[in-house]
Scaffold this motif. Structure first.
Motif, short mmCIF file in Angstrom:
data_model
loop_
_atom_site.label_atom_id
_atom_site.label_comp_id
_atom_site.label_asym_id
_atom_site.label_seq_id
_atom_site.Cartn_x
_atom_site.Cartn_y
_atom_site.Cartn_z
N SER A 82 59.27 -2.79 48.78
CA SER A 82 60.18 -1.64 48.65
C SER A 82 59.59 -0.38 49.26
CB SER A 82 60.50 -1.40 47.17
OG SER A 82 61.32 -2.42 46.64
N THR A 86 61.08 1.44 52.65
CA THR A 86 61.50 2.83 52.51
C THR A 86 60.82 3.72 53.54
OG1 THR A 86 61.91 2.53 50.14
CG2 THR A 86 61.64 4.78 50.95
N SER A 89 61.99 2.60 57.19
CA SER A 89 63.39 2.98 57.41
C SER A 89 63.54 4.48 57.55
CB SER A 89 64.26 2.47 56.25
OG SER A 89 64.27 1.08 56.18
N THR A 90 62.82 5.24 56.75
CA THR A 90 62.92 6.70 56.79
C THR A 90 62.38 7.25 58.11
OG1 THR A 90 62.71 6.81 54.39
CG2 THR A 90 62.33 8.83 55.62
N ALA A 208 65.74 7.71 52.42
CA ALA A 208 64.74 7.19 51.49
C ALA A 208 65.37 6.75 50.18
CB ALA A 208 63.66 8.25 51.24
N SER A 211 67.44 3.54 50.79
CA SER A 211 66.60 2.37 51.02
C SER A 211 65.87 1.95 49.76
CB SER A 211 65.59 2.68 52.14
OG SER A 211 64.79 1.56 52.43
N TRP A 212 65.39 2.91 48.99
CA TRP A 212 64.65 2.58 47.76
C TRP A 212 65.56 1.94 46.72
CZ3 TRP A 212 59.85 2.09 46.05
CH2 TRP A 212 59.63 2.08 44.66
N THR A 230 62.45 -7.33 46.76
CA THR A 230 62.16 -5.91 46.57
C THR A 230 62.07 -5.58 45.08
OG1 THR A 230 64.53 -5.39 46.65
CG2 THR A 230 63.28 -5.27 48.72
#
Length: 303
Positions: A82, A86, A89-90, A208, A211-212, A230
């Protein structure tokens, strides 16, 4: 008459500030109470929680709820996945969204309106769950870590905010850089990107948090691969297991630690799971909050 006017002018600010303070204290209380009550329950003994009456402070302190959450060895690897998804992706999402927004904000780019329209259409039309699944499958992303990254790299909403913000920057900045011989990428990286700090923080927070908190993509595309599970998905499975036990503590945490399980209940476990999944984002938000409102306002006022 003048005395009355002067007296009322002195009283009005006092009344306003008093009312405003009381109202804001009420809003803060209503906002914080659910979180503080959940935090108190998560640190309270499970059997004592069943009697009710837990408000802002645990009645019987214990860490067994959190021990029951982390008793499974898969939780730590899931947390690593995870955090990894995150961060990646960020970083990639912010950089690529800014780069695309910069291109679409250039008045000399003849396809800017058509490409912008295509992105806007994705906000209103969706192919559906089954076509998306087959698309992911045909791309070879099933049971692949990149399934967490590639499908959500650029969001139309974030792109619009970023493009609008870049359009509001002085055009003379890029013109003077071009006169000095700077190329487009150099202008983007050295001038535009540093000036976008407020809106970058805003978009980074959006990406963020999304995604989280995401677990449904794990359920669809990687549920059978424990190495790609995740934290949110593991918490969701644990929460589902808790609900199915119907308040039977002996079924919690997969039967791995009966001593721990005898001290927890579904209510206390739900609170502990909520805190575990929410706290990381709560630690990130204060660092971005000072840019958040400014970036969102500046990126949405003009179009």
């Amino acid at each position: 008459m003048k005395a009355r006017t002067k007296g009322s002018s002195r009283i009005e600010p006092v009344v306003f500030h008093t009312f405003n303070t009381i109202f804001m204290l009420f809003v803060v209380t209503v906002t914080l109470y659910p979180f503080l009550q959940t935090l108190a329950v998560s640190f309270n003994d499970g059997s004592d929680t069943l009697t009710g009456g837990i408000y802002l402070w645990p009645r019987v302190w214990t860490l067994e709820n959190y021990r029951a959450v982390f008793v499974s060895g898969t939780i730590y690897h899931a947390a690593f996945i995870s955090v990894s998804r995150t961060i990646i992706s960020t970083v990639l999402g912010v950089f690529l969204t800014t780069m695309l927004a910069y291109a679409l904000a250039q008045p000399q780019y003849i396809f800017r309106k058509k490409i912008g329209l295509l992105f806007i259409l994705t906000m209103y039309f969706n192919a559906g769950l089954i076509p998306n699944y087959f698309l992911i499958k045909n791309m070879g992303l099933l049971h692949n870590f990149m399934v967490y990254i590639l499908p959500s790299l650029v969001s139309a909403f974030n792109l619009i905010i970023m493009r609008t913000y870049i359009r509001g920057l002085p055009f003379s900045l890029t013109e003077s850089a071009k006169i000095d011989g700077a190329g487009e990428f150099r202008i983007f990286w050295k001038i535009i990107f540093p000036l976008c700090t407020p809106v970058l923080a805003t978009v980074a927070l959006f990406i963020a948090v999304g995604s989280w908190n995401s677990w449904f993509d794990t359920f669809l595309y990687a549920s059978s691969d424990i190495k790609l599970s995740t934290l949110q998905y593991e918490m969701m499975k644990m929460l589902g297991s808790i609900m199915s036990t119907n308040n039977d503590p002996s079924m919690l945490a997969g039967g791995q630690n009966n001593q721990v399980q005898s001290l927890v209940t579904p209510a206390s476990m739900r609170s502990a799971i909520t805190i575990v999944t929410a706290v990381p984002i709560l630690f990130v938000y204060p660092f971005l909050q000072k840019y958040f409102v400014v970036g969102l306002n500046l990126g949405s006022v003009k179009e």
